[in-house]
Write a protein that holds these residues in place. Structure first.
Motif, PDB file in Angstrom:
ATOM      1  N   TYR A  32      81.977  -0.972 -38.701  1.00 13.81           N
ATOM      2  CA  TYR A  32      82.622  -0.920 -37.396  1.00 13.81           C
ATOM      3  C   TYR A  32      82.800  -2.337 -36.872  1.00 13.81           C
ATOM      4  N   GLN A  34      83.421  -4.141 -32.998  1.00 13.26           N
ATOM      5  CA  GLN A  34      83.467  -3.880 -31.566  1.00 13.26           C
ATOM      6  C   GLN A  34      83.961  -5.114 -30.817  1.00 13.26           C
ATOM      7  N   PHE A  46      81.148  -3.330 -23.137  1.00 12.67           N
ATOM      8  CA  PHE A  46      81.898  -2.798 -24.272  1.00 12.67           C
ATOM      9  C   PHE A  46      83.318  -2.441 -23.868  1.00 12.67           C
ATOM     10  N   LEU A  49      85.911   0.042 -29.937  1.00 11.12           N
ATOM     11  CA  LEU A  49      85.286   0.076 -31.246  1.00 11.12           C
ATOM     12  C   LEU A  49      86.331   0.549 -32.245  1.00 11.12           C
TER      13      LEU A  49
ATOM     14  N   GLU B 104      78.444   1.899 -28.740  1.00  8.28           N
ATOM     15  CA  GLU B 104      78.436   0.561 -28.157  1.00  8.28           C
ATOM     16  C   GLU B 104      77.077   0.208 -27.569  1.00  8.28           C
ATOM     17  N   GLN B 105      76.864  -1.076 -27.421  1.00  8.74           N
ATOM     18  CA  GLN B 105      75.659  -1.555 -26.763  1.00  8.74           C
ATOM     19  C   GLN B 105      75.889  -1.624 -25.264  1.00  8.74           C
ATOM     20  N   PHE B 107      74.414  -3.437 -22.029  1.00  8.44           N
ATOM     21  CA  PHE B 107      73.605  -4.613 -21.694  1.00  8.44           C
ATOM     22  C   PHE B 107      73.010  -4.502 -20.294  1.00  8.44           C
TER      23      PHE B 107
END
Lengths: 111, 116
Positions: A32, A34, A46, A49, B104-105, B107
């Protein structure tokens, strides 16, 4: 060794134009990829992705491409606005391993 | 629900003192990362926790740095005998990992550490 490269210089784009940011990598085969946005004094957020078997992904004014042969991802912002000014980070994810971030590219949209 | 939280938001300490930075990840997230970011620089990976697996400590810059994650949730990053070069923003992130898929991360806001 594994390496991720993003434009080290800041990118200045005129409002309304398309901004294109590049993420290149070597010695890595991510499953992946991102993209994140980071504003000054804040943690990254984010955005998108894309999987290794996807060529392109879109979200509103954002478009990401992923070329595993070239080992490159392009991040496009169409109809750019001054509010799009920020640092944009790409991150590679190989699964079963930690995610690796690039150093980011600073984008300035000029009014 | 709440996002990732970190405390304190700011920490000023004297050289040689120990500090503890705390991260509360999003509930249910199995992966937790610590990063360090100096002014104008990119993210520097420090340590990665994934479920019950042994943490990946490959990014810790010296043995003065350590981290633990209790009960698969809260994490504490400890810096012993702080040095001026430890001054930076310390960011924590968590993500959900399931069945090989990765999301996704998220934060936290970071802890700004200043070592005088």
């Amino acid at each position: 060794s594994q390496k991720i490269e993003q434009n080290s210089e800041a990118l200045n784009i005129q409002e309304g134009k398309t901004a294109t940011l590049t993420c290149n990598y070597t010695n890595y085969s991510p499953a992946y990829l991102q993209w994140y946005r980071q504003d000054p004094g804040r943690g990254p957020v984010f955005l998108l992705l894309i999987r290794e078997n996807e060529k392109e992904k879109r979200k509103e004014r954002l478009k990401v491409t992923f070329d595993t042969t070239l080992k490159q991802s392009l991040f496009h912002i169409t109809a750019s606005q001054p509010a799009d000014s920020a640092t944009y980070l790409c991150a590679l994810d190989k699964l079963n391993d930690k995610i690796i971030f690039g150093k980011g590219t600073r984008l300035h949209i000029l009014p | 629900g709440a996002g990732v939280s970190q405390s304190p938001s700011n920490k000023v300490t004297e050289k040689g003192k120990d500090v503890e930075l705390r991260c509360d990840p999003i509930s249910g997230h199995t992966a937790l990362y610590w990063y360090r970011q100096s002014l104008g620089q990119g993210l520097e990976f420090l340590i990665y926790f994934q479920g019950n697996s042994a943490p990946d400590k490959s990014g810790l810059p010296s043995d003065r740095f350590s981290a633990e994650r209790t009960g698969g949730s809260v994490s504490t990053l400890t810096i012993q005998r702080t040095q001026q070069e430890d001054s930076a923003v310390y960011l924590c992130a968590s993500s959900w990992t399931s069945g090989g898929a990765r999301n996704e991360q998220f934060f936290g806001p970071g802890t700004r550490l200043t070592v005088l």
